[in-house]
Design a protein around this motif. Structure first.
Motif, short mmCIF file in Angstrom:
data_model
loop_
_atom_site.label_atom_id
_atom_site.label_comp_id
_atom_site.label_asym_id
_atom_site.label_seq_id
_atom_site.Cartn_x
_atom_site.Cartn_y
_atom_site.Cartn_z
N ASP A 230 0.82 -1.21 0.00
CA ASP A 230 0.00 0.00 0.00
C ASP A 230 0.85 1.27 0.00
O ASP A 230 0.52 2.24 -0.68
CB ASP A 230 -0.94 0.01 1.21
CG ASP A 230 -2.10 -0.96 1.06
OD1 ASP A 230 -2.34 -1.43 -0.08
OD2 ASP A 230 -2.76 -1.26 2.07
N HIS A 231 1.95 1.28 0.76
CA HIS A 231 2.71 2.54 0.84
C HIS A 231 3.66 2.72 -0.35
O HIS A 231 4.09 3.84 -0.64
CB HIS A 231 3.45 2.67 2.17
CG HIS A 231 4.56 1.68 2.42
ND1 HIS A 231 5.67 1.56 1.61
CD2 HIS A 231 4.74 0.78 3.43
CE1 HIS A 231 6.49 0.64 2.10
NE2 HIS A 231 5.94 0.13 3.19
N GLY A 232 4.03 1.66 -1.04
CA GLY A 232 4.78 1.79 -2.27
C GLY A 232 6.25 2.16 -2.13
O GLY A 232 6.91 2.47 -3.13
N LYS A 233 6.79 2.15 -0.93
CA LYS A 233 8.20 2.46 -0.72
C LYS A 233 9.05 1.20 -0.88
O LYS A 233 8.54 0.10 -1.06
CB LYS A 233 8.42 3.07 0.66
CG LYS A 233 7.57 4.31 0.93
CD LYS A 233 7.90 5.45 -0.01
CE LYS A 233 7.10 6.70 0.35
NZ LYS A 233 7.38 7.83 -0.57
N SER A 234 10.37 1.36 -0.77
CA SER A 234 11.28 0.24 -1.02
C SER A 234 11.34 -0.76 0.13
O SER A 234 11.60 -1.94 -0.10
CB SER A 234 12.70 0.76 -1.30
OG SER A 234 12.74 1.51 -2.50
N ALA A 235 11.14 -0.29 1.35
CA ALA A 235 11.39 -1.17 2.50
C ALA A 235 10.42 -0.91 3.64
O ALA A 235 10.04 0.23 3.92
CB ALA A 235 12.82 -1.00 2.99
N THR A 236 10.05 -2.01 4.30
CA THR A 236 9.24 -1.95 5.52
C THR A 236 9.96 -2.74 6.60
O THR A 236 10.40 -3.87 6.36
CB THR A 236 7.85 -2.57 5.30
OG1 THR A 236 7.14 -1.82 4.30
CG2 THR A 236 7.04 -2.59 6.59
N LEU A 237 10.12 -2.14 7.77
CA LEU A 237 10.62 -2.90 8.92
C LEU A 237 9.54 -2.95 9.98
O LEU A 237 8.66 -2.08 10.03
CB LEU A 237 11.91 -2.31 9.48
CG LEU A 237 11.95 -0.94 10.16
CD1 LEU A 237 11.32 -0.91 11.54
CD2 LEU A 237 13.40 -0.46 10.27
N THR A 238 9.61 -3.95 10.80
CA THR A 238 8.67 -4.06 11.90
C THR A 238 9.24 -3.36 13.13
O THR A 238 10.36 -3.67 13.56
CB THR A 238 8.39 -5.53 12.24
OG1 THR A 238 7.73 -6.15 11.13
CG2 THR A 238 7.51 -5.65 13.47
N ALA A 239 8.50 -2.42 13.66
CA ALA A 239 8.88 -1.74 14.89
C ALA A 239 8.20 -2.46 16.06
O ALA A 239 6.99 -2.65 16.06
CB ALA A 239 8.46 -0.27 14.85
#
Length: 261
Positions: A145-154
């Protein structure tokens, strides 16, 4: 979608267990913690794994090569040199074990498996020593959905000691093991696009340093906040905690619903 799992570090803070095997093969409830991680992902429909091996990687290879022997009852007919495996417990997994070097850093290990995921839209990436009740499917949807390169879990760092509320030397309240200092930390369970490989230079690159910092500076790193259970296995105390949760029958990360294990 594929999941890349780091499984090559020395695990020096768990030397009581890791002198003979890599940390992802240290058992929780009689099963390697790596097995628990694969079960978590499999529950969310991810069954294609790339394991980044290093220190004592042959132990991981032996485990998967003889998975039926580890997970089933077996009869050895010594006279006729035959083996009969009973109640075979198969998993729908495709497991690729890659030697990423004994001394490679986290970013270097990820770079070494780039060929296995470079043509994918996105892939999951995590450490081989942490378990959680995180909704992996939701992290993937959030990433798309956000379309960025990377997602990390906080995640919140698990608290280690109880906190006391004291007035005039009288204990007014006791809070059992509050979560860290209230700040969220990198809990792993990444979802990444293949373009993240351009941020990794070589084997010496630490994923948590220049690559993540550059992604953040360029606005390409998003955080998925997880407020549930999250626990790394860094020390013998952590292992004992996880063993206790498993033996109690209330392991929060056991999101799969099959019989037995």
């Amino acid at each position: 979608m594929k999941a890349v799992i780091l499984a090559g570090g020395l695990g020096t803070r768990l030397s009581e267990e890791t002198a003979l095997r890599p940390k992802p093969m240290v058992e929780v409830g009689g099963y390697p913690i790596l097995w628990h991680i694969l079960k978590m992902y499999s529950h969310h429909g991810i069954n294609d794994f790339i394991i980044c091996c290093g220190y004592k990687g042959y132990v991981i290879k032996e485990y998967f090569a003889n998975y039926f022997l580890h997970m089933s009852d077996v009869t050895f007919d010594m006279r006729s040199n035959r083996m009969n495996v009973h109640q075979k417990r198969a998993e729908p997994w495709n497991v690729t074990l890659v030697d990423t070097g004994d001394k490679s850093m986290t970013g270097g290990r990820l770079l070494r498996v780039a060929d296995y995921v470079k043509n994918d839209e996105a892939f999951c990436f995590t450490y081989g020593d942490g378990i959680s009740d995180i909704d992996i499917s939701d992290t993937i949807e959030f990433h798309r959905d956000h379309g960025k390169s990377a997602t990390l879990t906080a995640a919140f760092q698990p608290g280690r000691f109880g906190a006391l509320d004291i007035k005039n030397r009288k204990v007014m309240n006791f809070k059992e093991k509050p979560k860290g200092d209230g700040a969220m930390i990198n809990g792993g369970f990444f979802v990444l696009n293949p373009d993240v490989f351009k941020y990794i230079k070589d084997d010496s690159t630490v994923w948590e340093q220049d690559p993540l910092m550059s992604l953040a500076e360029e606005g390409q790193l998003m955080s998925y906040e997880h407020h549930g259970f999250w626990q790394p296995m860094d020390t013998l105390r952590d292992k004992q905690l996880l063993d206790g949760l498993w033996s109690s029958g209330n392991a929060p990360w056991k999101v799969w619903g099959d019989n037995g294990a």
